[in-house]
Design an enzyme around this catalytic site. Sequence first.
Site, PDB file in Angstrom:
ATOM      1  N   GLU A 142      38.439  48.357  41.476  1.00 39.53           N
ATOM      2  CA  GLU A 142      37.983  46.996  41.154  1.00 39.53           C
ATOM      3  C   GLU A 142      36.534  46.741  41.608  1.00 39.53           C
ATOM      4  OE1 GLU A 142      40.853  44.246  42.735  1.00 39.53           O
ATOM      5  OE2 GLU A 142      42.255  44.627  41.109  1.00 39.53           O
ATOM      6  N   GLU A 289      47.678  48.408  37.851  1.00 44.06           N
ATOM      7  CA  GLU A 289      48.415  47.679  38.885  1.00 44.06           C
ATOM      8  C   GLU A 289      49.042  46.434  38.258  1.00 44.06           C
ATOM      9  OE1 GLU A 289      45.906  46.509  42.113  1.00 44.06           O
ATOM     10  OE2 GLU A 289      45.088  48.511  42.401  1.00 44.06           O
TER      11      GLU A 289
HETATM   12  C1  GLA Z   1      44.088  44.312  43.824  1.00 44.45           C
HETATM   13  C2  GLA Z   1      43.828  45.628  44.532  1.00 44.45           C
HETATM   14  C3  GLA Z   1      45.018  46.180  45.242  1.00 44.45           C
HETATM   15  C4  GLA Z   1      45.791  45.081  45.935  1.00 44.45           C
HETATM   16  C5  GLA Z   1      46.190  44.040  44.929  1.00 44.45           C
HETATM   17  C6  GLA Z   1      47.052  42.931  45.513  1.00 44.45           C
HETATM   18  O1  GLA Z   1      44.425  44.436  42.522  1.00 44.45           O
HETATM   19  O2  GLA Z   1      43.327  46.596  43.649  1.00 44.45           O
HETATM   20  O3  GLA Z   1      44.557  47.131  46.174  1.00 44.45           O
HETATM   21  O4  GLA Z   1      45.000  44.526  46.925  1.00 44.45           O
HETATM   22  O5  GLA Z   1      45.022  43.460  44.424  1.00 44.45           O
HETATM   23  O6  GLA Z   1      47.406  41.973  44.536  1.00 44.45           O
END
Ligand code: GLA
Length: 646
Positions: A142, A289
Site C-alpha cells: 500500500e 486483502e
Molecule cells: C491494510 C494493510 C494490512 C492491514 C490491514 C488492516 O490493508 O495492508 O497490513 O493493516 O490494512 O485492515
Amino acid sequence: MRFGCAWYPEQWDESRWPEDLRLMRDAGMNVVRVAEFAWSRLEPEEGRYDLDWLERAVDLAGRHGLSVVLGTPTAAPPAWMTHRYPDTLLVRDDGRPATHGNRCHFSPTSARYRDFCRQIAEQMAQRLGGNPHVIGWQIDNEYNAVSYDEDTRLKFHDFLKARYETLDALNARWTTAYWSQTYDDWAQIPLPVGSHHPALMLEFRRFLTRVYIDYQRVQIDAIRQHSDRFITHNFMGWFDLFDHYAVAKDLDFASWDSYGERGHVDYVKNGAAHDVVRGFAGKNFWVMETQPGAVNWSAINNAPNRGELKTMAWHAIGHGADAILYWQWRSAPSGQEQYHGTVVGPDGAPRPVYGEIQELGRELARCADHLAATSIVADCAVVHSYEDRWALNFQRHHQDFDPVAHLGSFYRALRSDLSAVDIVPPSSVLSQYRLVVAPHLHILDDATALRFDAYVRAGGHLVLGPRSGMKDHDSALLPSRQPGPLSAALGAHVEEYYALQSSVGLEPAGEARIWAEWLAVDVEGTEIILRYGASNGWLDGQPAVVTRRHGSGRITYVGAWLDDATMKRLAKQWIAESGIPSVAVPEGVELCRRVGPRGDVFICINHTPHPKTVELAVPVRDLLSGQTCRGQVALAGYGVAVLVAV
Ligand code: GLA
C-alpha cells in the site's frame, strides 16, 4: 481462482506452522502471502540476512498444497536502519521526522533507502525467486508514504527543471506574477503543504507518481534478475496520492485491499472500486486483502453479517478478481492490530467465520474450470483521471463536490442496468466502447479533445459531465468557455457555472444539486434535454443538459450534478440508444458477467439479507447448487448463483 490469506510465520513458533497450513488447506485455500513486513527477521543486522526460516515456511506451505506470494518487506524498515541512517526516515509536512514503529516511516525518494530495498529484494529473489512454490511477488505494501525532507525538495526541483527547462517558462505557465510568486532560482520553489498554488500542487502529485514508479522499479529490476514469476502491488482502491495507471504499467497486474469500514460495503461503491482497480492495468486483478471479520481502524468496527463474506467475495470475482485473500490468518499476540478480524482466534482454533470461508473455498473449487481464463468485457466506459481529481479536489468550489462521488453518480445509474462497466483513463482506446461517459473531463488538452471528437464522429456516444474542458495541463484556465476544445462538436458552451446552496428543479423533471452550469446553445441541431426551473435568476429556464449528433455519433453534455432518479432515466436512454443490452434485476441484486472460452459466466449476487427472485429469459445451470433454473433464480438472503448456459 486463487483463495488464501496473509500469513505471518515470523510471528509464531515454527512448531505451529503445520497446524496453520493444515487449517488453511482444509478451508480450501491454495495461496498464502508472506513476509511483507518481516524485514527485521530477514535482515536482523545490516548486511546479515537470514532467509532460512522463510525458505522453510515457503517449502512447508508448498508441501501443504499452498502456493506462495512473497511480499518485499519495504513498508517496514528495521530499527537498526532508521536509527543508524536517519536520512532514510520520513519527514512529516511539519518538518518533524517520523518515529520508528508505525510502518511506512521511510522516505521513498531516499537513494540510501532504495538501495537497502534493492538489496533485500535481491536477496529474497536469489534465494526464492525460482522456488517451485513461489508464484509471484508483491512489491512493498500500500504505497502511501510522502516525505518532506530536503533531499525530496531537491529532487522535486530536478523534476520541474526537466519538465519546464527554464524558470521563465515555469513562471509564465503558472502565472506567478499573481501573488508575487515569481521564482528566479529553482531553490526558491517549496514543496506544497496544505493548500497552495494549484499548478505547484498538481506538479507535486506528478512528481510523487514518478517517485513511486522509480521506487517500485528498483525492486522490480532486482527481482527480475532471478525470478520470472508475476509481480504485483496491493493498491488502495480510490486512493489518489499518485497516478495509479502510471505506477501499474510496470506490474503484471494490479491488486488491491478491499475493506468495508463498518462491516458492510455499499456494493455499488465497492463495485466501482473493483472496476477502477481492474482499469489500472486493464485486466483482471487480485483482492490481495479483505476482511474475514471486523476491521480495527473504523469508528465502529462492526463485523459483516453471517453469510455476507461470501457475497463480498463473489462480488469481487464478478468484477474481475482472480484471487481473494483474507487479511489475516491470525492476530499477532501483540502490536497495533490485535482487534482486527482473523480466520483463527488467539487460541489458533477456527473462529465462527471459518465455516463460511470453507464453504466459499468449496464453491470456488466447483466453479474454477468455468471461471478459468474469463474476463470482464464492457460496452460502456466511465472515464477517470487522477489529474482531474487532483485539480478538482484542490479547488472544489463546493465542499461537497467530491470527484469520486460525482463519478459515482454516473456509475451507479449505468451499472444498475449493465452487467459490466469499465472505468478507464482518458488515454484508453475509446473505439472498443459504444458509450463513453466522462463525468468531469476537467483538464483537457487539444490532443485528447481530438481523440474524443474522433470517437464521436466514428459513431460513439460521448457523455460529458459538468466541469469538463475547463483547464489545461498546467492547471491554467482555458481561454475559452467549457467544454473548451469540444464545444464546437457539442454546438453549445457553458455560459456560467454556479455552486448551489440548495437544489434547483429541472424541467420537465428532476433536480440539480451541488453544481449547475448554464448552457448556451450555439448552433441549430443542438437539442435541449433538460432546463433549470426557477432558481437564482441566472439559471431560470436555461438549458441544463444538451445533446447533438456529430458525425456518425452523438455528444451529450450534462451541466449539473443530477439527482439519482434523473440520472437513471438519462442513463437508460443512453444505454438503449447505444444498442447495449441491458439487464433487469431487483433492487439490491447485482448481475455480473465474465466472458471466457467456455462461454459466459453470470454471477448473480443478492446483497441484501432478504430473499430475492431474478427473472431469466433462458434456462441456466447454477454451478453452486447444481440445479437447472428455468424462468427464475431464487436467491436466499446474501445468496449467490453462478450461472452458465445449459
Ligand atoms: C491494510 C494493510 C494490512 C492491514 C490491514 C488492516 O490493508 O495492508 O497490513 O493493516 O490494512 O485492515
